[in-house]
Motif scaffolding. Structure first.
Motif, PDB file in Angstrom:
ATOM      1  N   GLY A  39       0.815  -1.203   0.000  1.00  0.00           N
ATOM      2  CA  GLY A  39       0.000   0.000   0.000  1.00  0.00           C
ATOM      3  C   GLY A  39       0.845   1.248   0.000  1.00  0.00           C
ATOM      4  O   GLY A  39       2.082   1.202  -0.067  1.00  0.00           O
ATOM      5  N   GLY A  40       0.180   2.391   0.088  1.00  0.00           N
ATOM      6  CA  GLY A  40       0.863   3.670   0.185  1.00  0.00           C
ATOM      7  C   GLY A  40       1.486   4.131  -1.115  1.00  0.00           C
ATOM      8  O   GLY A  40       1.070   3.754  -2.218  1.00  0.00           O
ATOM      9  N   LEU A  79       3.853  -2.726   4.116  1.00  0.00           N
ATOM     10  CA  LEU A  79       4.518  -1.592   3.481  1.00  0.00           C
ATOM     11  C   LEU A  79       3.706  -0.329   3.752  1.00  0.00           C
ATOM     12  O   LEU A  79       2.494  -0.307   3.539  1.00  0.00           O
ATOM     13  CB  LEU A  79       4.636  -1.806   1.970  1.00  0.00           C
ATOM     14  CG  LEU A  79       5.894  -2.547   1.483  1.00  0.00           C
ATOM     15  CD1 LEU A  79       5.846  -4.002   1.917  1.00  0.00           C
ATOM     16  CD2 LEU A  79       6.026  -2.453  -0.027  1.00  0.00           C
ATOM     17  N   THR A  80       4.384   0.717   4.219  1.00  0.00           N
ATOM     18  CA  THR A  80       3.713   1.959   4.587  1.00  0.00           C
ATOM     19  C   THR A  80       4.431   3.141   3.943  1.00  0.00           C
ATOM     20  O   THR A  80       5.388   2.977   3.190  1.00  0.00           O
ATOM     21  CB  THR A  80       3.716   2.144   6.113  1.00  0.00           C
ATOM     22  OG1 THR A  80       5.055   2.401   6.548  1.00  0.00           O
ATOM     23  CG2 THR A  80       3.196   0.915   6.822  1.00  0.00           C
ATOM     24  N   ASP A  81       3.980   4.351   4.309  1.00  0.00           N
ATOM     25  CA  ASP A  81       4.625   5.574   3.830  1.00  0.00           C
ATOM     26  C   ASP A  81       5.494   6.224   4.892  1.00  0.00           C
ATOM     27  O   ASP A  81       5.908   7.369   4.751  1.00  0.00           O
ATOM     28  CB  ASP A  81       3.572   6.577   3.350  1.00  0.00           C
ATOM     29  CG  ASP A  81       3.089   6.262   1.945  1.00  0.00           C
ATOM     30  OD1 ASP A  81       3.742   5.461   1.247  1.00  0.00           O
ATOM     31  OD2 ASP A  81       2.050   6.812   1.539  1.00  0.00           O
ATOM     32  N   VAL A  82       5.763   5.504   5.980  1.00  0.00           N
ATOM     33  CA  VAL A  82       6.662   6.004   7.020  1.00  0.00           C
ATOM     34  C   VAL A  82       7.758   4.975   7.251  1.00  0.00           C
ATOM     35  O   VAL A  82       7.678   3.844   6.778  1.00  0.00           O
ATOM     36  CB  VAL A  82       5.900   6.288   8.340  1.00  0.00           C
ATOM     37  CG1 VAL A  82       4.897   7.410   8.156  1.00  0.00           C
ATOM     38  CG2 VAL A  82       5.206   5.041   8.860  1.00  0.00           C
ATOM     39  N   ASN A 119       9.111   0.932   5.246  1.00  0.00           N
ATOM     40  CA  ASN A 119       8.852   2.068   4.375  1.00  0.00           C
ATOM     41  C   ASN A 119       8.864   1.623   2.912  1.00  0.00           C
ATOM     42  O   ASN A 119       9.927   1.372   2.346  1.00  0.00           O
ATOM     43  CB  ASN A 119       9.905   3.149   4.616  1.00  0.00           C
ATOM     44  CG  ASN A 119       9.616   4.437   3.863  1.00  0.00           C
ATOM     45  OD1 ASN A 119       8.661   4.513   3.091  1.00  0.00           O
ATOM     46  ND2 ASN A 119      10.429   5.446   4.091  1.00  0.00           N
ATOM     47  N   GLY A 120       7.671   1.550   2.323  1.00  0.00           N
ATOM     48  CA  GLY A 120       7.572   1.127   0.930  1.00  0.00           C
ATOM     49  C   GLY A 120       8.099   2.135  -0.057  1.00  0.00           C
ATOM     50  O   GLY A 120       8.215   1.842  -1.253  1.00  0.00           O
ATOM     51  N   HIS A 143      13.175  -1.417  -3.320  1.00  0.00           N
ATOM     52  CA  HIS A 143      13.470  -2.807  -2.946  1.00  0.00           C
ATOM     53  C   HIS A 143      13.466  -3.009  -1.430  1.00  0.00           C
ATOM     54  O   HIS A 143      14.232  -3.814  -0.882  1.00  0.00           O
ATOM     55  CB  HIS A 143      14.799  -3.260  -3.541  1.00  0.00           C
ATOM     56  CG  HIS A 143      14.838  -3.199  -5.038  1.00  0.00           C
ATOM     57  ND1 HIS A 143      13.967  -3.915  -5.829  1.00  0.00           N
ATOM     58  CD2 HIS A 143      15.622  -2.458  -5.878  1.00  0.00           C
ATOM     59  CE1 HIS A 143      14.225  -3.641  -7.102  1.00  0.00           C
ATOM     60  NE2 HIS A 143      15.203  -2.771  -7.154  1.00  0.00           N
ATOM     61  N   ALA A 144      12.537  -2.319  -0.750  1.00  0.00           N
ATOM     62  CA  ALA A 144      12.436  -2.443   0.707  1.00  0.00           C
ATOM     63  C   ALA A 144      12.177  -3.880   1.134  1.00  0.00           C
ATOM     64  O   ALA A 144      12.683  -4.336   2.167  1.00  0.00           O
ATOM     65  CB  ALA A 144      11.331  -1.523   1.236  1.00  0.00           C
TER      66      ALA A 144
END
Length: 299
Positions: free
Chosen positions: A31-32, A218-221, A275-276, A280-281
């Motif tokens: 996501g994100g 997976l997030t935006d932070v 953190n997406g 390649h997180a």
């Protein structure tokens, strides 16, 4: 020459993790920003394909908040949120299902397949994969964990659902035949109602159902942040519960951590919030010693 040696060292570093997670199921909530940035979308697809080719069994559950918000805006339908949950009336639900199960799901499937994977897209309504019911939402209890005699206030946020059960036979069948399941978090009720369900919560329930080795969000932070906005690289379930109770963790991170806690208590070994937006997180988290983001364990 040094560059070649460095690359070889990276592969050698990954070897014990490839061995450790071979044939293991890894559930990933996608996501994100990683879903809207074209470079990150390609990178995510490559990560998933590589995971499959080295012997892992990735299962993807995706969100689609920005895409849903964009279409709702174009249709002049207002978006409202309560503690990270989108308030969902019938018109909004139609858009949510169209965007998640139609546009977003098929784009993810197509990108994975373009890079050599064999992905199959599903909605929670397919094969009654996700059985749901209307969420009885109590924001005061969610934020504080209040166990006093005061009855919690229930707020009606529309066709927002919670998971009752997961029919994992269709997922297992796909995994057994070397496909990569990609699942939209839309559930079906006992009377065939359609429910919008938080993708993090769906990912947690699916991880439990499949007895997954890992659940990765997976997030935006960067991950879980403390009261000073510093990254917490590792914490226990008790630590996470205290952070929620004391108001350190707020809004959209609350349902993420709640699904992490349920997964851990149900037998998932580790949960990761990463953190997406980092390229390649997923590979960095799974196949390197340092990892990225926040790792959460039961004790």
């Amino acid at each position: 020459m040094d560059t070649g040696v460095d690359r070889a060292r990276i592969l050698i570093e990954a070897l014990p993790y490839i061995r450790k997670f071979n044939s293991q199921t890894i559930v990933i909530k996608y996501g994100g920003h990683a879903m809207v940035d074209s470079k990150l979308k390609e990178g995510f697809a490559l990560d998933i394909v590589l995971m499959k080719y080295v012997g892992l069994n990735p299962v993807v559950i995706h969100g689609g908040g920005p895409q849903i918000g964009k279409i709702l805006g174009e249709m002049s339908i207002e978006s409202n949120f309560v503690s990270g949950h989108r308030v969902t009336d019938e018109k909004t639900m139609d858009v949510v299902e169209m965007v998640l199960a139609g546009k977003v799901n098929k784009e993810i499937v197509a990108t994975i397949n373009q890079h050599g994977g064999q992905a199959v897209g599903l909605s929670g309504k397919d094969g009654r994969l996700i059985i749901a019911r209307k969420l009885q939402f109590m924001p005061n209890f969610e934020k504080t964990g209040d166990k006093s005699d005061n009855p919690p206030k229930i707020i009606d946020i529309g066709l927002v659902g919670e998971v009752v059960s997961i029919n994992n036979r269709i997922i297992k069948s796909l995994i057994d035949n070397q496909f990569i399941p990609v699942i939209a978090p839309v559930g079906v009720g006992k009377d065939n109602e359609t429910y919008n369900i938080n993708a993090d919560l769906v990912a947690g329930h699916i991880a439990l159902s499949l007895k997954a080795r890992k659940l990765i969000l997976l997030t935006d932070v960067e991950g879980v942040l403390d009261g000073s906005s510093n990254l917490v690289s590792s914490l226990t379930a008790n630590d996470a519960e205290r952070m929620i109770t004391h108001g350190v963790i707020k809004e959209g991170m609350i349902p993420k951590l709640q699904c992490c806690l349920e997964a851990l208590k149900g037998g998932v070994e580790k949960v990761h919030i990463i953190n997406g937006r980092k390229e390649h997180a997923l590979l960095l988290e799974i196949f390197t010693d340092e990892g990225v983001g926040t790792e959460i364990v039961l004790n």
